[in-house]
Design an enzyme around this catalytic site. Structure first.
Site, PDB file in Angstrom:
ATOM      1  CG  ASP A 496     -56.016  16.813  72.705  1.00  0.00           C
ATOM      2  OD1 ASP A 496     -55.951  17.631  71.780  1.00  0.00           O
ATOM      3  OD2 ASP A 496     -55.026  16.458  73.383  1.00  0.00           O
ATOM      4  CG  ASP A 498     -58.029  13.155  75.360  1.00  0.00           C
ATOM      5  OD1 ASP A 498     -58.568  14.197  75.807  1.00  0.00           O
ATOM      6  OD2 ASP A 498     -56.789  13.006  75.287  1.00  0.00           O
TER       7      ASP A 498
END
Length: 634
Positions: A496, A498
């Site tokens: 991801d 993030d």
């Protein structure tokens, strides 16, 4: 051998002409990429370093100008300016325009040389749109100009001076190089290294583009080098320094143990980084292993029937720098960075053996610390061996009990195969459905993998996720790793966009760099770039990968209004299989970042900072690099 204090036209021998350099620059500087561009600076600096090695130069200044031109100034003897006996032109012109012209062949001007045998200056001239040389010598200042390897002015006496030295200015040719943008940090790293290897030599690097300035001067030489390499690590003792000479060979070694589980040994011959090692490295390793085992037996740490510690055990947590200066280095190996002189092995072995024996005899506490670390390493090695055998026997490819079940691809040709390491089961499920089964394998990883920077190999091999990767890749691990047996040409990290995803990427890269280094060095590791947004307006739909691209897309869509739908992807799991294929896995459309390691020292330092125990260096690193972050999601 006597060094001749005179450096004049009689010592410059000519071997061949310069025509081929512009046609095939890669043969002379490696490539026309950014690496080759920086090589131009090193070639000129190496000539100044040779003057320092001969004892005539104390200061070298390197300046990057606003337009990416370069000036290198030294206070050596100054290039010879008299008429060359064979070529009948000024010798400085011979050096700048004739390949293989230099003072490094006969042995009179230079006893020890790190430059590429007189190739340097003429190659830099050949690959520059303008090149100017100023020589301060015997009360005069001489100047001559060149362009693309040709002479554009005669040698002119432009003034008087009491100083001595050479100044070279050049502007790289944009027709030759893919890009002309010097990287301050890349140059700084190499110049710092040269200052460490030549104690007492002052080297400055000034960047007129933004005012940055670094000055390097290390009276401690390679002892300071080891202190620098270990500065973010917990060390076990003060750095040990030893030096010795025999005939025309001068050997310097500095070493220090730290509390990590990886060894970092850097070897140099005449300042050239011998990344493939060679006879000097073999001599050092042999002596260290022998002396530590002898000491362990003498003082009862090892009993008579105990196995000796292996070299690998003895070197666990060792940082060392080996520097040898010799008259006639013989380089071999793929990249000519392996020292081949056979006599060097015995010379280094003798010097190191005696010095380490003395150190251990004088400091029993140090001896105990080194042996304890080696014994622990030996126990871990045995445990790791059993774990490896277990990993080989219990193939994860057929196991149903282990997590992270591999979905393999149909093709058995490694060159066309790739494996996605996917964060989480939901994204793993989408990837399995969306992939092209012919050549794409999927291995979902559960949670964050172990931080291998803080673990010995036996503990690391207890991790199911790590064992899954080792077995899936099929090429072993650590010293047994054989990149030719790899089952996938491309290993793609897909996480991801993030903070957690970034952490998982760093954990995986640390594991690859520490235990499968050839994967990274061979360019087999990639990072997938999933989109951050999907922008839809009416029938128009667009995937966007950066905030900047989002702004551009909104302008393209006629601005943001109530009809504009912006979907922010928090994670890969939010995409259905078709979207994941379209944006991140389809070779026709996807963006992959290839992971490169340009500099082993820099890579070691970054992984130590990011994944090691010390908090302060990590905080400093994050503060210094925060501005350069492209995609951050908190």
């Amino acid at each position: 051998m006597e060094i001749n204090n005179v450096y004049d036209e009689s010592q410059i021998q000519v071997l061949e002409g310069l025509e081929a350099v512009r046609k095939r620059p890669g043969m002379y500087i490696g490539s026309t990429s950014i690496r080759g561009l920086h090589h131009l600076v090193y070639e000129i600096v190496d000539n100044s370093i040779d003057e320092a090695l001969a004892g005539f130069c104390k200061n070298i200044n390197v300046i990057i100008h606003q337009d990416n031109s370069i000036t290198v100034i030294d206070d050596g003897r100054g290039m010879p300016v008299g008429i060359h006996h064979k070529m009948k032109i000024p010798t400085v012109e011979v050096i700048m325009t004739v390949l293989h012209a230099g003072g490094k062949f006969g042995g009179g001007a230079y006893k020890v040389s790190g430059g590429l045998h007189g190739v340097g200056s003429s190659v830099v001239n050949a690959l520059s749109v303008v090149c100017e040389v100023e020589v301060k010598k015997e009360g005069h200042i001489w100047k001559q100009t060149f362009a693309k390897g040709k002479t554009t002015s005669t040698l002119v006496d432009i003034g008087t001076t009491s100083e001595h030295g050479t100044k070279v200015f050049f502007t790289p040719d944009p027709e030759i190089f893919e890009e002309i943008d010097f990287d301050f940090e890349t140059l700084s790293q190499r110049l710092r290294e040269l200052a460490f290897l030549n104690k007492g030599l002052r080297i400055t690097l000034t960047d007129e583009r933004d005012g940055k300035n670094h000055e390097f001067l290390y009276e401690g030489g390679i002892k300071s080098f080891v202190d620098y390499l270990n500065r973010n690590k917990g060390t076990i003792h003060e750095t040990i320094y030893m030096e010795g000479s025999k005939d025309d060979y001068v050997v310097e070694i500095a070493l220090q143990y730290n509390d990590t589980y990886t060894e970092n040994i850097f070897s140099f011959a005449n300042n050239i980084d011998t990344v493939e090692g060679g006879t000097h490295l073999v001599g050092f390793k042999t002596a260290l292993t022998r002396v530590v085992n002898d000491y362990a037996k003498k003082f009862g740490f090892l009993k008579d029937n105990d196995k000796n510690l292996s070299g690998e055990d003895v070197r666990e947590g060792l940082t060392a720098v080996i520097s040898i200066k010799l008259t006639d280095p013989q380089f071999e190996g793929q990249t000519k960075t392996k020292l081949g002189n056979s006599e060097v092995r015995g010379i280094v072995d003798g010097i190191v053996g005696e010095a380490i024996s003395n150190v251990l005899e004088e400091d029993p506490q140090l001896g105990k610390s080194i042996i304890d670390k080696g014994l622990n390493a030996a126990r871990a090695r045995e445990a790791a061996k059993k774990a490896r055998e277990f990993t080989r026997r219990k193939s994860i490819l057929e196991s149903t009990t282990l997590p992270g079940k591999l979905s393999d691809c149909a093709s058995k040709d490694p060159m066309e195969c790739e494996i996605y390491l996917v964060e989480g089961d939901s994204a793993g499920g989408s990837a399995k459905q969306g992939r092209d089964r012919k050549f794409q394998a999927i291995l979902p990883l559960k949670g964050k993998i172990m931080n291998v920077e803080k673990q010995r190999i036996d503990k690391m091999l207890a991790s199911l996720e790590i064992r899954a990767m080792i077995t899936a890749f099929g090429a072993g691990i650590g010293k047994d790793f054989d990149v030719t047996k790899i089952r996938y040409d491309r290993i793609i990290i897909m996480t991801d966009a993030d903070v957690d995803g970034a952490h998982i990427r760093t954990l995986l890269l640390t594991f690859f760099y520490r235990y499968m280094k050839e994967l990274v060095e061979g360019g087999h590791v990639y990072v997938a770039q999933p989109p951050l947004f999907k922008v839809a307006k009416g029938k128009k739909e667009h995937y966007v990968y950066t905030e900047k691209e989002l702004e551009e897309t909104l302008v393209e869509f006629g601005g943001k209004d109530s009809n504009t739908d912006i979907q922010r992807y928090k994670g890969l799991g939010e995409m259905n299989p078709e979207q994941l294929w379209d944006t991140t896995m389809n070779p026709e459309e996807r963006t992959l970042l290839q992971v490169h390691v340009e500099d082993a020292m820099a890579a070691d330092e970054i992984f130590t900072i990011l994944m090691g125990d010390k908090v302060e260096p990590r905080r400093e690193f994050i503060q210094e690099n925060a501005k350069g972050v492209l995609n951050l999601d908190i």
